[in-house]
Motif scaffolding. Structure first.
Motif, PDB file in Angstrom:
ATOM      1  N   GLN A 100       0.835  -1.185   0.000  1.00  9.11           N
ATOM      2  CA  GLN A 100       0.000   0.000   0.000  1.00  9.11           C
ATOM      3  C   GLN A 100       0.877   1.245   0.000  1.00  9.11           C
ATOM      4  O   GLN A 100       1.860   1.325   0.751  1.00  9.11           O
ATOM      5  N   THR A 102       1.518   4.132   1.320  1.00  5.42           N
ATOM      6  CA  THR A 102       1.287   5.020   2.451  1.00  5.42           C
ATOM      7  C   THR A 102       2.189   6.248   2.357  1.00  5.42           C
ATOM      8  O   THR A 102       3.171   6.268   1.609  1.00  5.42           O
ATOM      9  N   ASP A 152       3.851   2.619  -9.782  1.00  6.65           N
ATOM     10  CA  ASP A 152       3.006   3.316  -8.818  1.00  6.65           C
ATOM     11  C   ASP A 152       1.594   3.340  -9.381  1.00  6.65           C
ATOM     12  O   ASP A 152       1.315   4.032 -10.371  1.00  6.65           O
ATOM     13  N   GLY A 154      -0.965   4.454  -7.791  1.00  8.35           N
ATOM     14  CA  GLY A 154      -1.730   5.491  -7.115  1.00  8.35           C
ATOM     15  C   GLY A 154      -2.074   5.076  -5.694  1.00  8.35           C
ATOM     16  O   GLY A 154      -1.911   5.847  -4.754  1.00  8.35           O
ATOM     17  N   THR A 155      -2.545   3.846  -5.536  1.00  7.12           N
ATOM     18  CA  THR A 155      -2.877   3.331  -4.210  1.00  7.12           C
ATOM     19  C   THR A 155      -1.838   2.335  -3.697  1.00  7.12           C
ATOM     20  O   THR A 155      -1.743   2.101  -2.495  1.00  7.12           O
ATOM     21  N   HIS A 156      -1.049   1.743  -4.617  1.00  4.23           N
ATOM     22  CA  HIS A 156      -0.077   0.725  -4.238  1.00  4.23           C
ATOM     23  C   HIS A 156       1.214   0.881  -5.047  1.00  4.23           C
ATOM     24  O   HIS A 156       1.204   1.423  -6.162  1.00  4.23           O
ATOM     25  N   ASP A 188      -7.169  -7.963  -8.524  1.00  2.00           N
ATOM     26  CA  ASP A 188      -7.987  -7.384  -7.461  1.00  2.00           C
ATOM     27  C   ASP A 188      -8.920  -8.429  -6.878  1.00  2.00           C
ATOM     28  O   ASP A 188      -9.351  -9.365  -7.565  1.00  2.00           O
TER      29      ASP A 188
END
Length: 205
Positions: A100, A102, A152, A154-156, A188
Motif C-alpha cells: 500500500q 502510504t 506506482d 496510485g494506491t499501491h 484485485d
C-alpha cells in the motif's frame, strides 16, 4: 488487498513462494540468504555482532528464516512472489511485492540515495510504464549487483527486486528477470459487477 501473478519460465526459475517442507528448503535458504546479503550491504552491516550473533546473510540466519518463510509467504496471500535461478539457486533471486502506498512509504522512497535516481522507463503490458534501476556494479563492493522495477498505481507500489551473487554473470541473467517483470500483474479481490461506478482503463491506452 490486491494480489500478484506472474509467468516465470519453469525451465529457468524455481518458485519459492509456495515451497513447503523439506523439498523447497534449499531454494528458500538460497533466496533468503541473498536477500539478506543485499539488504545488509545496503545499510553497511558489520561482519558480526559483539555477542557472536549471526551476520545478516549468513547461512545460520538464512536457515532460521527459511523455516518460517513458507508460512509468512502464505500469510502474505499473494502479495509476495519469489523465484530462484533453477540451474544455480545461489546465483540470482527475484522477489515481487505489492505494498500500500502510504505516506511513510512514499517519504522513504523520496529519501533514497541519489544513485537510486538513475532509472530508466520499463513497460509492462498490464501495469503500464514503470521505472527500472539496474546496478550491475554497486559502489559498495559488499553489495551484490541488483535491479529493481517499480510501478506506482496510485494506491499501491508494485516492485520487483532481483539480486545476483556474481557481478560477472549479472548481465547474462538480467534479460530473464526482465521477462518475469513484464508478466507481472495485479489481481484485485473485487468481483466484476460489485463496483459499477469504477471505470477500469487498460494501461496501454
Amino acid at each position: 488487498m490486491p494480489r500478484l501473478q506472474a509467468d516465470a519460465d519453469p525451465n529457468l526459475w524455481v518458485p519459492v513462494t509456495e515451497s513447503l517442507g523439506f523439498r523447497g528448503r534449499r531454494h528458500r535458504k538460497a533466496a533468503i540468504r541473498m536477500l539478506l546479503t543485499q539488504a545488509g550491504g545496503a545499510v553497511g552491516a558489520s561482519t558480526s555482532s559483539a555477542a557472536g550473533g549471526a551476520r545478516p546473510g549468513s547461512s545460520v540466519a538464512a536457515w532460521a528464516m527459511s523455516q518460517a518463510a513458507p508460512f509468512l509467504m502464505r500469510r502474505a496471500a499473494g502479495r509476495v512472489l519469489v523465484w530462484v535461478w533453477k540451474a544455480d539457486a545461489e546465483l540470482v533471486v527475484v522477489m515481487a511485492q505489492v505494498q500500500q502506498a502510504t505516506n511513510d512509504l512514499r517519504a522513504a522512497r523520496a529519501m533514497m540515495p541519489m544513485e537510486y535516481d538513475d532509472t530508466e522507463s520499463f513497460r509492462n503490458p498490464y501495469l503500464g510504464v514503470g521505472e527500472k534501476l539496474e546496478m550491475a556494479l554497486p559502489s559498495d563492493p559488499r553489495t551484490p549487483p541488483f535491479a529493481t522495477y517499480t510501478w506506482d498505481t496510485g494506491t499501491h507500489f508494485v516492485t520487483v527486486t532481483a539480486v545476483c551473487s556474481d557481478r560477472e554473470r549479472f548481465g547474462t541473467v538480467i534479460g530473464s528477470v526482465d521477462d518475469i517483470a513484464r508478466t507481472l500483474r495485479v489481481i484485485d479481490d473485487v468481483a466484476i459487477g460489485e463496483t459499477p461506478g469504477v471505470l477500469r482503463i487498460d494501461p496501454k491506452n
